[in-house]
Design a protein around this motif. Structure first.
Motif, PDB file in Angstrom:
ATOM      1  N   THR A   1      93.704  85.375  -5.146  1.00 59.02           N
ATOM      2  CA  THR A   1      92.443  84.448  -5.583  1.00 59.02           C
ATOM      3  C   THR A   1      91.520  85.183  -6.649  1.00 59.02           C
ATOM      4  O   THR A   1      91.101  84.589  -7.607  1.00 59.02           O
ATOM      5  CB  THR A   1      91.766  84.150  -4.286  1.00 59.02           C
TER       6      THR A   1
ATOM      7  N   ALA B   1      93.569  85.292 -10.079  1.00 61.70           N
ATOM      8  CA  ALA B   1      93.200  83.879 -10.551  1.00 61.70           C
ATOM      9  C   ALA B   1      91.983  83.747 -11.201  1.00 61.70           C
ATOM     10  O   ALA B   1      91.784  83.239 -12.364  1.00 61.70           O
ATOM     11  CB  ALA B   1      93.686  82.958  -9.420  1.00 61.70           C
TER      12      ALA B   1
ATOM     13  N   THR C   1      95.632  79.737  -8.404  1.00 63.26           N
ATOM     14  CA  THR C   1      96.231  80.709  -7.688  1.00 63.26           C
ATOM     15  C   THR C   1      97.909  80.825  -7.843  1.00 63.26           C
ATOM     16  O   THR C   1      98.582  81.653  -7.748  1.00 63.26           O
ATOM     17  CB  THR C   1      95.959  80.413  -6.295  1.00 63.26           C
TER      18      THR C   1
END
Length: 568
Positions: free
Chosen positions: A284, A287, A294
């Motif tokens: 996470t 990303a 993700t």
């Protein structure tokens, strides 16, 4: 109230039902006599005070017992639930507790006698012994796990909160006759511990499952070359086999029952364990830094290497969010931002003192990293996105358990035939690995027989050494064997002897089951072993004294049979 604190009773009612009564403390009323008494008994009344209360009245004594207190208004004072629960104690229970509470001051002699009795009571000796067993065996189990399972996996297990469950399982098993080394080895062959979110929990569950399923096997102790030379001559005489069939040097190597599974012994040294929640957090954060989805990160071939770098950074106290935010500035002008982020992160850490060989992919992602290295990014991405990817990872684990290097096995099956045109890469590769493992030519029958005989000889030598460590000679242990005996039957007899002698030497037979015997693992430290042996002896002696007292003070059955006495 309407009467404003004053209440007028009818004269007739007063004459029939009311008498003048004075409230007094127990101390003040001592020595006095009244017609009727209404004592209040509380939970702090002593039996001496109760005696005073019961002996003040000429005619009638009515006891009032406080079974509970009203619930205080202050919530901080509402912590003692039984104290405020009307159903917690009956009046009879309160009175029984008062009778057991002595308030009189003891003489010096009585105080000394009570202190001596407390010092040797089971209420003192048993908890102290159990605490000592737990305290003195825990470091040994920690060292054993580090020695057998390798530093990385051992570090995950011993620092886990569930390590207490592991030590409890080992302690219980050792009390039941299990050898901790043999039990840990058996647990590793039930599957790789590294992928588990809590390897310690998984190990504790396996230890308990194994010990519940079967009785403890014979112990195996390491013999010296001089020991195996003596054992070889002894076994040659019992089996009639030539002496050269018993190689003393070969018998000093570890038997199969004590060997650790390859996945537990090797993989843990290079691939750190990272929980699923932590990996999700890394993905996470990455990303977010790249401003992408993700799944674009987690399905990328470089994701295992990025996760390994982040895990290494976090182990050394670095903030992964700051690290990714900083290195993400190098990905603005590239068509493959995940690869650029991975390279920038690993390079930054290497420059900061964390070499790349310390940034290994996490255990849960090592097969994904392996596929990227062996198959290339294109094929690895395709295989990872297929539903049959778990079949490929399972095949790689089987190959590793069988003693193969996973990278070599995957490269061989991938290069054995072109992969172009395959509907499912991971399915084809898993099938090829399975076929390769199944097609491995077994050893010729005579070689298999030699290997089996060598393993029997090795196990028998280690079993005889375990017998010898209990103080019994191998000649005595095998004295009941007559005539020529085959090696398997001789091993079975030796194992039975080892179990019997180990039990006899493991502790006192006069200890109850709820007292832990002295663990054999404490013999490595003579001071600890002597302390626990003396502690167990004190408990056994105390039980003997209590048994003698019970026998001396038991009531006469004949007198009980005549109770109650007849008239006259």
């Amino acid at each position: 109230m309407e009467h404003r604190g004053r209440l007028t009773l009818p004269a007739e009612y007063v004459a029939a039902n009311v008498q003048l009564l004075y409230a007094s403390t127990i101390t003040r009323s001592q020595g006095g006599t009244v017609d009727t008494a209404h004592p209040l008994v509380t939970d702090d009344t002593t039996r001496e005070e109760l005696y005073v209360q019961l002996t003040r009245a000429r005619h009638t004594t009515t006891l009032y017992t406080a079974t509970h207190e009203l619930l205080p208004f202050d919530t901080d004072e509402q912590l003692d639930q039984p104290k405020n629960d009307p159903e917690a104690f009956a009046a009879r229970e309160v009175l029984e507790r008062v009778l057991n509470r002595e308030g009189a001051q003891l003489s010096a002699t009585e105080t000394i006698r009570g202190a001596q009795e407390d010092a040797v009571s089971l209420a003192t000796l048993a908890p102290r012994h159990q605490h000592a067993v737990e305290t003195l065996t825990t470091p040994h189990y920690h060292q054993l796990i580090h020695r057998l399972l390798g530093p990385a996996l051992a570090e995950q297990i011993t620092t886990d909160d569930a390590m207490t469950a592991v030590t409890r399982a080992l302690r219980t098993a050792e009390a039941a006759g299990w050898q901790p080394e043999r039990l840990l080895a058996a647990a590793t062959w039930r599957g790789d511990l590294n992928p588990a979110d809590s390897p310690a929990q998984a190990l504790a569950w396996r230890l308990n499952t194994i010990t519940e399923d079967r009785p403890a096997p014979a112990h195996l102790n390491t013999p010296t070359p001089a020991d195996t030379t003596r054992y070889a001559a002894l076994l040659a005489a019992h089996t009639g086999l030539p002496a050269h069939r018993f190689d003393p040097e070969a018998a000093t190597t570890e038997p199969a029952a004590l060997r650790i599974a390859p996945a537990a012994a090797q993989a843990a040294d290079t691939h750190p364990h990272v929980s699923t929640d932590t990996l999700n957090r890394y993905a996470t954060t990455a990303a977010t830094a790249l401003n992408t989805a993700t799944d674009k990160v987690t399905t990328h071939p470089q994701w295992p290497h990025l996760a390994g770098a982040l895990a290494a950074a976090e182990r050394t106290g670095r903030d992964t969010t700051t690290l990714l935010t900083t290195t993400a500035t190098h990905t603005t002008s590239t068509t493959d931002p995940v690869t650029a982020l991975t390279r920038a992160t690993r390079t930054t850490l290497a420059a900061d003192g964390i070499p790349e060989h310390h940034q290994q992919a996490p255990e849960a992602l090592r097969h994904q990293a392996l596929a990227a290295t062996v198959l290339g990014n294109e094929h690895a991405t395709r295989a990872l996105g297929e539903n049959t990817w778990p079949a490929l990872t399972a095949a790689l684990r089987r190959a590793e358990t069988a003693g193969h290097e996973p990278a070599t096995m995957l490269r061989e099956v991938a290069e054995s035939c072109p992969l172009t045109g395959a509907d499912s890469l991971s399915q084809v590769l898993a099938w090829r690995i399975g076929r390769s493992l199944a097609a491995q030519a077994p050893a010729p029958a005579d070689q298999q027989g030699d290997r089996a005989e060598a393993e029997l000889w090795r196990t028998l030598a280690w079993t005889l050494k375990a017998i010898e460590n209990t103080g019994t000679t191998p000649e005595t242990a095998l004295s009941e064997v007559t005539g020529r005996t085959a090696l398997p039957e001789l091993l079975q007899h030796a194992q039975q002897q080892a179990l019997a002698h180990t039990r006899a030497a493991s502790g006192r037979a006069d200890l109850p089951a709820w007292i832990s015997p002295v663990p054999r693992s404490t013999t490595a430290n003579p001071v600890h072993h002597e302390y626990l042996t003396d502690s167990a002896a004190l408990i056994a002696n105390r039980l003997s004294v209590l048994a003698d007292r019970t026998a001396e003070n038991r009531p006469d059955r004949r007198r009980l049979a005549r109770w109650p006495p007849g008239p006259g």
